[in-house]
Design a protein around this motif. Structure first.
Motif, PDB file in Angstrom:
ATOM      1  N   PRO A  96       0.840  -1.212   0.000  1.00 51.08           N
ATOM      2  CA  PRO A  96       0.000   0.000   0.000  1.00 51.08           C
ATOM      3  C   PRO A  96       0.869   1.254   0.000  1.00 51.08           C
ATOM      4  N   ALA A  97       0.465   2.251  -0.778  1.00 52.16           N
ATOM      5  CA  ALA A  97       1.233   3.497  -0.853  1.00 52.16           C
ATOM      6  C   ALA A  97       0.314   4.609  -1.341  1.00 52.16           C
ATOM      7  N   PRO A  98       0.594   5.850  -0.948  1.00 51.22           N
ATOM      8  CA  PRO A  98      -0.202   6.979  -1.464  1.00 51.22           C
ATOM      9  C   PRO A  98      -0.088   7.066  -2.980  1.00 51.22           C
ATOM     10  N   LEU A  99      -1.170   7.432  -3.645  1.00 51.43           N
ATOM     11  CA  LEU A  99      -1.107   7.620  -5.094  1.00 51.43           C
ATOM     12  C   LEU A  99      -0.135   8.751  -5.409  1.00 51.43           C
ATOM     13  N   PRO A 100       0.689   8.598  -6.429  1.00 51.97           N
ATOM     14  CA  PRO A 100       1.705   9.615  -6.730  1.00 51.97           C
ATOM     15  C   PRO A 100       1.094  10.906  -7.267  1.00 51.97           C
ATOM     16  N   GLY A 101       1.559  12.009  -6.748  1.00 50.95           N
ATOM     17  CA  GLY A 101       1.063  13.320  -7.171  1.00 50.95           C
ATOM     18  C   GLY A 101       1.034  14.262  -5.984  1.00 50.95           C
ATOM     19  N   ASP A 102       1.542  15.460  -6.177  1.00 51.86           N
ATOM     20  CA  ASP A 102       1.679  16.407  -5.070  1.00 51.86           C
ATOM     21  C   ASP A 102       0.401  17.166  -4.741  1.00 51.86           C
ATOM     22  N   ASN A 103      -0.600  17.123  -5.635  1.00 55.07           N
ATOM     23  CA  ASN A 103      -1.734  18.034  -5.484  1.00 55.07           C
ATOM     24  C   ASN A 103      -3.060  17.335  -5.199  1.00 55.07           C
ATOM     25  N   LEU A 104      -3.041  16.028  -4.917  1.00 53.57           N
ATOM     26  CA  LEU A 104      -4.291  15.310  -4.741  1.00 53.57           C
ATOM     27  C   LEU A 104      -5.022  15.722  -3.461  1.00 53.57           C
ATOM     28  N   ALA A 105      -4.273  16.070  -2.416  1.00 56.07           N
ATOM     29  CA  ALA A 105      -4.919  16.439  -1.152  1.00 56.07           C
ATOM     30  C   ALA A 105      -5.628  17.779  -1.267  1.00 56.07           C
ATOM     31  N   GLY A 106      -5.039  18.725  -1.983  1.00 56.49           N
ATOM     32  CA  GLY A 106      -5.680  20.020  -2.194  1.00 56.49           C
ATOM     33  C   GLY A 106      -5.931  20.794  -0.921  1.00 56.49           C
ATOM     34  N   GLY A 107      -5.125  20.552   0.107  1.00 53.52           N
ATOM     35  CA  GLY A 107      -5.312  21.270   1.361  1.00 53.52           C
ATOM     36  C   GLY A 107      -6.421  20.709   2.225  1.00 53.52           C
ATOM     37  N   GLY A 108      -6.963  19.552   1.850  1.00 57.08           N
ATOM     38  CA  GLY A 108      -8.053  18.969   2.635  1.00 57.08           C
ATOM     39  C   GLY A 108      -7.959  17.459   2.668  1.00 57.08           C
ATOM     40  N   ASN A 109      -9.111  16.809   2.631  1.00 53.03           N
ATOM     41  CA  ASN A 109      -9.185  15.357   2.625  1.00 53.03           C
ATOM     42  C   ASN A 109      -9.536  14.869   1.226  1.00 53.03           C
ATOM     43  N   ALA A 110      -8.860  13.823   0.770  1.00 47.91           N
ATOM     44  CA  ALA A 110      -9.129  13.216  -0.526  1.00 47.91           C
ATOM     45  C   ALA A 110      -9.675  11.806  -0.294  1.00 47.91           C
ATOM     46  N   GLU A 111     -10.882  11.540  -0.806  1.00 45.20           N
ATOM     47  CA  GLU A 111     -11.535  10.258  -0.557  1.00 45.20           C
ATOM     48  C   GLU A 111     -12.374   9.838  -1.768  1.00 45.20           C
ATOM     49  N   TYR A 112     -12.997   8.652  -1.670  1.00 41.57           N
ATOM     50  CA  TYR A 112     -13.963   8.122  -2.633  1.00 41.57           C
ATOM     51  C   TYR A 112     -13.416   8.048  -4.066  1.00 41.57           C
ATOM     52  N   PRO A 113     -12.325   7.290  -4.273  1.00 39.32           N
ATOM     53  CA  PRO A 113     -11.762   7.197  -5.631  1.00 39.32           C
ATOM     54  C   PRO A 113     -12.559   6.259  -6.529  1.00 39.32           C
ATOM     55  N   PHE A 114     -12.568   6.576  -7.814  1.00 38.39           N
ATOM     56  CA  PHE A 114     -13.127   5.695  -8.845  1.00 38.39           C
ATOM     57  C   PHE A 114     -12.342   5.933 -10.121  1.00 38.39           C
ATOM     58  N   MET A 115     -11.850   4.846 -10.733  1.00 39.43           N
ATOM     59  CA  MET A 115     -11.069   4.980 -11.958  1.00 39.43           C
ATOM     60  C   MET A 115     -11.809   4.329 -13.123  1.00 39.43           C
ATOM     61  N   LEU A 116     -11.812   5.036 -14.260  1.00 44.34           N
ATOM     62  CA  LEU A 116     -12.424   4.476 -15.453  1.00 44.34           C
ATOM     63  C   LEU A 116     -11.616   3.279 -15.951  1.00 44.34           C
ATOM     64  N   SER A 117     -12.222   2.516 -16.839  1.00 47.15           N
ATOM     65  CA  SER A 117     -11.574   1.301 -17.325  1.00 47.15           C
ATOM     66  C   SER A 117     -10.327   1.588 -18.153  1.00 47.15           C
ATOM     67  N   ASP A 118     -10.110   2.867 -18.527  1.00 48.22           N
ATOM     68  CA  ASP A 118      -8.878   3.193 -19.257  1.00 48.22           C
ATOM     69  C   ASP A 118      -7.650   3.149 -18.351  1.00 48.22           C
ATOM     70  N   GLY A 119      -7.878   2.994 -17.045  1.00 42.35           N
ATOM     71  CA  GLY A 119      -6.778   2.932 -16.100  1.00 42.35           C
ATOM     72  C   GLY A 119      -6.063   4.249 -15.907  1.00 42.35           C
ATOM     73  N   MET A 120      -6.638   5.342 -16.404  1.00 43.58           N
ATOM     74  CA  MET A 120      -5.990   6.650 -16.368  1.00 43.58           C
ATOM     75  C   MET A 120      -6.857   7.711 -15.680  1.00 43.58           C
ATOM     76  N   THR A 121      -8.125   7.721 -15.995  1.00 42.09           N
ATOM     77  CA  THR A 121      -9.015   8.789 -15.532  1.00 42.09           C
ATOM     78  C   THR A 121      -9.509   8.485 -14.125  1.00 42.09           C
ATOM     79  N   LEU A 122      -9.128   9.336 -13.189  1.00 44.16           N
ATOM     80  CA  LEU A 122      -9.454   9.121 -11.784  1.00 44.16           C
ATOM     81  C   LEU A 122     -10.397  10.207 -11.284  1.00 44.16           C
ATOM     82  N   TYR A 123     -11.536   9.797 -10.754  1.00 45.59           N
ATOM     83  CA  TYR A 123     -12.450  10.700 -10.057  1.00 45.59           C
ATOM     84  C   TYR A 123     -12.291  10.477  -8.555  1.00 45.59           C
ATOM     85  N   PHE A 124     -12.397  11.554  -7.790  1.00 43.87           N
ATOM     86  CA  PHE A 124     -12.368  11.422  -6.334  1.00 43.87           C
ATOM     87  C   PHE A 124     -12.994  12.670  -5.720  1.00 43.87           C
TER      88      PHE A 124
END
Length: 466
Positions: A220-248
């Motif tokens: 287990p490891a945090p997803l790579p990227g410096d801006n995902l937290a956005g100064g708050g909490n990041a939750e509820y991920p869902f990725m499209l079948s392309d394996g690239m597009t991430l909603y959260f």
């Protein structure tokens, strides 16, 4: 002597006159809003133009969730120069998607504080910033077709999402030994899991982990990227079948208030880029989260508490579009379309939309049909009631070719599984020389599963584009 007597009377009378409003304020501060409301209604009836009584009446109605009734007494208090009345009116205007009016009330509130030589509370600047964000979003409300809204219990709300296995799975974190994650997402290939958990500071961050063959979670490891937290909490991920597009969902600096839904994709090095707020109507000043898109059924889902139903959430089911089209700025229904106060306005008259599928295990259906010799596969295309079972069902020649390649990938998967089964038995009996071959085959299996799903999705997209 008469003047002295009058002063004595006033000194006695003023505390008595002030007692009713103080009593009402005390009830308000204790959260006893119904009792406070009764006292304040009596006071306003006796003194209709009293600024303090009207303000506290409005504040109590706001606390009870009765904003529409609160506006009249707050406007009277505002006319009498009560600064806090302007602040509450600003907040009501913002919650009702009237950012221009909210801005004017914030201006009035701050001007009155300055005149009284009082400092402006630090959080007001943040409220104003989010109001500007709302105003910007109101100019680009996406035009989508919402085909249903479902009110469900807030607990385990995601179980109401009816997405096909080809789009992945939503599971309770508690069920897979991730107690801090309310819900986790497992893509269709079943080799990864996305979820969230608190970091050392208590802020939720997005996590990714491998799923081993025994179902356990590895690396287990945090997803790579410096801006995902956005100064708050990041939750509820869902990725499209392309394996690239991430909603959260994130409740940080770029949200309207509470959680908003964001989108991001990785760069060439695999680091997720600066997330983008997907705007309205998906997001609101309340909590909006867990947007999931099922490319097989052609439907999207997301949850919100914007309708303020205690203990409940509203799940909207919509039809995603590949190209974003915004509602015209001068559309008379702009606010209704942004808030989804009437979802019938989002649908075009005479248009047909996908049906919401029943809860169906498509993979089980496919296995059952194939085992009886009745089908090569079972693939939902566009709607859960439209199931392709043969290459000949496709109208598009290109879609047929893509599906044929997917079936070849399926054959490869079956061959790999058969060989892995033999090698694992040998390994269990002490033949450690098979370790490297097993690892190679497990990597090949992961790639083959992803290739199969990508080809299925490609076939569906080609077929639906005809």
């Amino acid at each position: 002597m008469k003047k002295i007597f009058l002063y004595i009377l006033l000194a006695i009378a003023l505390p008595v006159m002030g007692a009713p409003i103080d009593e009402a304020k005390a009830l308000y501060n204790k959260g006893e809003y119904a009792a406070a409301l009764q006292r304040l209604q009596q006071l306003v009836k006796k003194s209709p133009r009293d600024g303090s009584s009207n303000y506290w009446l409005g504040a109590t109605l706001v606390a009870m969730g009765r904003n529409a009734e609160a506006i009249a007494p707050l406007e009277k208090a505002d006319d009498r120069g009560v600064a806090e009345a302007a602040l509450l009116l600003a907040r009501i205007a913002r919650d009702e998607y009237r950012p221009d009016e909210a801005r004017d009330y914030y201006d009035s509130y701050e001007e009155r504080l300055v005149k009284k030589k009082k400092s402006v509370p630090a959080d007001i600047e943040e409220e104003r910033r989010r109001t500007v964000l709302m105003e910007n979003m109101m100019s680009r409300v996406e035009k989508i077709a919402v085909i249903d809204s479902i009110v469900v219990d807030a607990e385990d709300f995601f179980k109401a999402y009816r997405i096909a296995p080809g789009a992945g799975r939503l599971v309770s974190g508690a069920m897979i030994d991730l107690p801090d994650a309310e819900v986790a997402f497992i893509p269709q290939n079943e080799t990864r899991i996305l979820y969230s958990e608190p970091d050392s500071l208590g802020n939720f961050v997005l996590m990714g982990a491998d799923i081993l063959d025994d179902g356990s979670i590895d690396h287990p490891a945090p997803l790579p990227g410096d801006n995902l937290a956005g100064g708050g909490n990041a939750e509820y991920p869902f990725m499209l079948s392309d394996g690239m597009t991430l909603y959260f969902a994130n409740d940080g600096d770029e949200s309207l208030g509470g959680y908003d839904i964001f989108l991001t994709r990785p760069d060439d090095e695999g680091n997720f880029l600066q997330p983008q707020n997907i705007g309205m109507p998906y997001n609101s000043p309340y909590d909006d989260y867990l947007l999931a898109i099922d490319e097989l059924t052609g439907l999207g889902w997301w949850a919100t508490d914007r309708n303020r139903i205690p203990g409940k959430l509203t799940i909207y089911v919509f039809v995603p579009s590949e190209t974003r089209v915004n509602v015209a700025d001068d559309d008379e229904n702009l606010i209704a379309l942004a808030t989804l106060s009437d979802i019938s306005l989002t649908r075009e008259q005479g248009a047909t939309y996908p049906e919401i599928p029943e809860a169906v295990d498509y993979s089980k259906m496919e296995n059952n049909l194939a085992s009886k010799g009745k089908a090569e596969f079972a693939l939902p295309v566009g709607s859960a009631k439209r199931i392709y079972t043969s290459i000949s069902d496709f109208r598009s020649q290109d879609a047929r070719r893509a599906m044929a390649e997917a079936l070849n990938a399926r054959a490869e998967i079956n061959n790999i599984n058969a060989e892995l089964s033999k090698l694992r038995r040998s390994y269990a009996n002490g033949d450690r020389a098979q370790a490297d071959r097993i690892l190679d085959l497990e990597r090949n299996l992961k790639n083959a599963r992803q290739r199969e799903q990508n080809l299925k999705n490609k076939a569906i997209k080609i077929e639906l584009s005809r």
